[in-house]
Design an enzyme around this catalytic site. Structure first.
Site, short mmCIF file in Angstrom:
data_model
loop_
_atom_site.label_atom_id
_atom_site.label_comp_id
_atom_site.label_asym_id
_atom_site.label_seq_id
_atom_site.Cartn_x
_atom_site.Cartn_y
_atom_site.Cartn_z
N LYS A 157 0.82 -1.21 0.00
CA LYS A 157 0.00 0.00 0.00
C LYS A 157 0.86 1.27 0.00
O LYS A 157 0.66 2.16 -0.85
CB LYS A 157 -0.91 0.01 1.24
CG LYS A 157 -1.53 1.36 1.55
CD LYS A 157 -2.31 1.27 2.84
CE LYS A 157 -2.42 2.43 3.72
NZ LYS A 157 -1.40 3.26 4.17
N ASN A 158 1.81 1.35 0.91
CA ASN A 158 2.52 2.62 1.05
C ASN A 158 3.53 2.87 -0.06
O ASN A 158 4.01 3.99 -0.24
CB ASN A 158 3.16 2.73 2.44
CG ASN A 158 2.09 2.94 3.50
OD1 ASN A 158 0.97 3.34 3.19
ND2 ASN A 158 2.43 2.67 4.76
N CYS B 115 -5.03 8.13 8.65
CA CYS B 115 -5.39 7.60 9.96
C CYS B 115 -5.15 8.60 11.07
O CYS B 115 -4.13 9.30 11.09
CB CYS B 115 -4.56 6.34 10.24
SG CYS B 115 -5.01 4.96 9.19
N ARG C 237 1.05 14.03 13.34
CA ARG C 237 1.48 13.83 11.95
C ARG C 237 1.72 15.14 11.19
O ARG C 237 1.08 15.41 10.15
CB ARG C 237 0.49 12.93 11.20
CG ARG C 237 0.15 11.68 11.97
CD ARG C 237 -0.66 10.71 11.15
NE ARG C 237 0.16 9.97 10.20
CZ ARG C 237 -0.34 9.08 9.35
NH1 ARG C 237 -1.62 8.85 9.31
NH2 ARG C 237 0.46 8.45 8.51
N ASP D 246 3.11 0.00 12.04
CA ASP D 246 1.89 -0.41 11.34
C ASP D 246 1.51 -1.87 11.61
O ASP D 246 0.43 -2.31 11.23
CB ASP D 246 2.05 -0.22 9.82
CG ASP D 246 2.20 1.25 9.45
OD1 ASP D 246 1.88 2.10 10.29
OD2 ASP D 246 2.65 1.54 8.33
N ARG E 295 -9.45 0.60 3.17
CA ARG E 295 -8.45 1.53 2.62
C ARG E 295 -7.13 0.81 2.34
O ARG E 295 -6.37 1.24 1.46
CB ARG E 295 -8.18 2.68 3.61
CG ARG E 295 -9.26 3.74 3.65
CD ARG E 295 -8.80 4.93 4.48
NE ARG E 295 -7.39 5.21 4.21
CZ ARG E 295 -6.51 5.63 5.12
NH1 ARG E 295 -6.87 5.85 6.35
NH2 ARG E 295 -5.27 5.87 4.79
N1 EPU Z 1 7.02 13.68 11.41
C1 EPU Z 1 7.28 14.97 11.75
N2 EPU Z 1 7.37 15.90 10.75
C2 EPU Z 1 7.20 15.58 9.46
C3 EPU Z 1 6.92 14.26 9.10
C4 EPU Z 1 6.83 13.31 10.11
O1 EPU Z 1 7.43 15.29 12.92
O2 EPU Z 1 7.29 16.47 8.60
C5 EPU Z 1 6.93 12.65 12.46
C6 EPU Z 1 5.54 12.01 12.54
O3 EPU Z 1 4.69 12.76 13.37
C7 EPU Z 1 5.84 10.64 13.10
C8 EPU Z 1 7.21 10.33 12.52
O4 EPU Z 1 7.78 11.57 12.10
O5 EPU Z 1 5.95 10.71 14.50
C9 EPU Z 1 7.21 9.40 11.33
O6 EPU Z 1 6.31 9.87 10.34
P1 EPU Z 1 6.49 9.55 8.82
O7 EPU Z 1 6.57 10.83 8.08
O8 EPU Z 1 7.59 8.56 8.66
O9 EPU Z 1 5.12 8.85 8.49
P2 EPU Z 1 4.14 9.17 7.33
O10 EPU Z 1 4.90 9.46 6.08
O11 EPU Z 1 3.11 10.16 7.75
C10 EPU Z 1 4.06 6.69 6.53
C11 EPU Z 1 2.98 5.70 6.29
C12 EPU Z 1 2.38 5.25 7.60
C13 EPU Z 1 3.49 4.67 8.48
C14 EPU Z 1 4.66 5.66 8.62
C15 EPU Z 1 5.85 5.10 9.36
C16 EPU Z 1 2.12 6.36 4.15
C17 EPU Z 1 1.02 6.93 3.38
N3 EPU Z 1 1.94 6.28 5.47
O12 EPU Z 1 3.42 7.76 7.18
O13 EPU Z 1 1.46 4.23 7.30
O14 EPU Z 1 2.99 4.41 9.76
O15 EPU Z 1 5.09 6.08 7.31
O16 EPU Z 1 6.32 3.96 8.75
O17 EPU Z 1 3.13 5.95 3.60
C18 EPU Z 1 -0.36 2.81 7.68
O18 EPU Z 1 -0.11 2.27 6.60
O19 EPU Z 1 -1.20 2.34 8.50
C19 EPU Z 1 0.33 4.04 8.05
C20 EPU Z 1 -0.09 4.84 9.03
#
Ligand code: EPU
Length: 438
Positions: A22-23, A117, A122, A305, A397
């Site tokens: 998915k991601n 989610c 985030r 996840d 989703r």
């Molecule tokens: N963070 C910040 N600032 C930013 C970006 C992230 O502080 O600009 C923090 C977040 O708050 C979090 C941490 O960094 O505490 C990691 O966030 P990350 O950016 O890595 O996550 P994401 O890109 O929002 C993706 C996946 C998530 C998965 C995470 C971690 C997608 C669409 N989503 O989210 O997937 O949990 O990476 O591996 O790729 C899921 O599939 O259920 C899901 C939530």
């Protein structure tokens, strides 16, 4: 209202074919718009987030075709960079990738703030920090992010947090920038390598993906390409835990066992037998797992996840397990639902103390997000009696053919929309005949 009715207590047994990640899919789809012409993505999962992305791209002028449910042809020749369908954009987290991709191609992007989610704050500050370092102005107004540059220029960027989204998004903005970008403290998840491979197939010059330093040499333009998405290790982890938690014996096909190392290691610690070879793993559960401790960490650590699913396994552990969540603030929100089923879980901030019990009992429960929903489905498969899981649209989703895959390994479950079975009354009667009061 859509619900899954699950009659628990059957050990899962048989084989499951794991779908595309998915991601990775929701990152590769927007990458396709970096080039004029038609790119083709293969091995896409048949999930809600992919369908939503297809709608968003169509709304900005892309021609999107789905020759089969696992393929998508995206012709982005005539797209425009104002992404206005806010409702669609807010349905998914990965809509933030449109910012990097549109900024890269047009030096301008206007995209609604992402949804996804509800598991913590985030923020996207690291994405914006990267765009600014490349020379863009960014501002947030009326629920939208606007990023604009006269010219994007390569830069040296250090991420304060190793964010998956920021790493990929900054790559997208940097591939067409003038000069070289060095991105440090990157996330290392396998899907970062996957999208970097897609970018390179389009003519980008990205090296170091999968390590904490990625170097991107900007090129003049990209060309469309074909790319197959890697397998979904979280889908695989979900079914692995379901097999283990029901004391089952399941082979998961079409996986990269290496991507599952941290999950396999923890399952083994819990007494589960894991065999692996080539592109499959076999999971053989036991009567009750050992109590273990789990801490979520960025890849290659234990994935956040897969944590809600693992928590369900440990609800029947022999002793007390401790689970620490280090990525999101509120990923234990669904524990109150699990408590309805007779589990003993105490949450203090980002730590859950799980005291194993002999038996879980079916109950009506509500999914509040994707992985919480997956964990409630597993709990339903484990519990005595019937569990009715509502909020199943969250699960759709991210999980393709959920009922079909689970029914294929002996699970008893059935989907109801507004009280009517979607499986066909006759089949559902068979399931319902086994349904107790729960
Ligand atoms: N963070 C910040 N600032 C930013 C970006 C992230 O502080 O600009 C923090 C977040 O708050 C979090 C941490 O960094 O505490 C990691 O966030 P990350 O950016 O890595 O996550 P994401 O890109 O929002 C993706 C996946 C998530 C998965 C995470 C971690 C997608 C669409 N989503 O989210 O997937 O949990 O990476 O591996 O790729 C899921 O599939 O259920 C899901 C939530």
């Amino acid at each position: 209202m859509t619900e899954l009715h699950i009659v628990g207590g059957n050990p899962l047994s048989g084989e499951i074919e794991v779908g595309g990640r998915k991601n990775s899919a929701v990152a590769a789809i927007p990458a396709a718009i970096l080039a004029e012409g038609a790119s083709v993505l293969e091995n896409l999962p048949a999930i809600g987030d992919v369908a939503t992305y297809s709608n968003i791209l169509s709304s900005i002028g892309a021609k999107v075709q789905r020759p089969t449910w696992s393929q998508m042809k995206i012709d982005a020749t005539n797209i425009q960079p104002d992404v206005t369908p806010l409702e669609e954009v807010k349905k998914i987290r990965a809509s933030y990738y449109l910012l990097g991709a549109l900024l890269g191609r047009f030096q301008y992007a206007r995209v609604g703030l992402p949804g996804g989610c509800d598991i913590g704050q985030r923020p996207i500050d690291q994405h914006l920090k990267g765009f600014r370092a490349l020379g863009a102005d960014t501002r947030i107004a009326h629920g939208e992010v606007i990023a604009q540059a006269d010219k994007l220029r390569g830069a040296h960027i250090y991420l304060d947090v190793a964010s998956v989204g920021a790493t990929i998004n900054i790559m997208y903005a940097a591939v067409l920038a003038e000069g070289t970008t060095v991105l440090e403290n990157c996330a290392k998840e396998p899907h970062i390598v996957d999208v970097a491979n897609f970018l390179n197939a389009m003519g980008a010059r990205v090296v170091g993906a999968g390590t904490d330093t990625i170097k991107i040499r900007g090129v003049e333009s990209l060309a469309p390409a074909e790319h197959a998405i890697i397998p979904d290790e979280i889908e695989a982890a979900t079914y692995a835990v379901a097999a283990a938690a029901t004391g089952g014996d399941v082979i998961l096909r079409g996986v990269v066992p290496k991507h599952l190392d941290s999950v396999s290691a923890k399952l083994r610690e819990a007494g589960v037998i894991i065999e692996e070879n080539g592109d499959w793993i076999r999971v053989i559960g036991n009567d009750r797992p050992n109590a273990i401790n789990v801490k979520t960490l960025p890849y290659p650590g234990f994935p956040t996840d897969a944590m809600p699913q693992m928590l369900v396994l440990l609800c029947r552990g022999r002793g007390t397990s401790v689970i620490s969540e280090s990525i999101y603030e509120t990923r234990f929100n669904h524990v109150s639902e699990l408590q309805r089923m007779g589990t003993r879980i105490h949450v203090e901030g980002r730590t859950a103390v799980v005291e194993g019990v002999e038996t879980l009992h079916g109950a009506p429960v509500k999914a509040s997000n994707l992985r919480a929903g997956a964990s409630l489905v597993i709990a339903g498969l484990v519990a005595e009696g019937t569990t009715r899981v509502s909020g199943i649209e969250h699960v759709d989703r991210g999980y393709e053919f959920l009922e079909e895959k689970l029914r294929g390994v002996n699970a008893r479950l059935c989907r109801h929309s507004d009280g009517v079975s979607e499986q066909g009354e006759a089949d559902c009667q068979t399931t319902a005949a086994n349904i107790g009061d729960g």
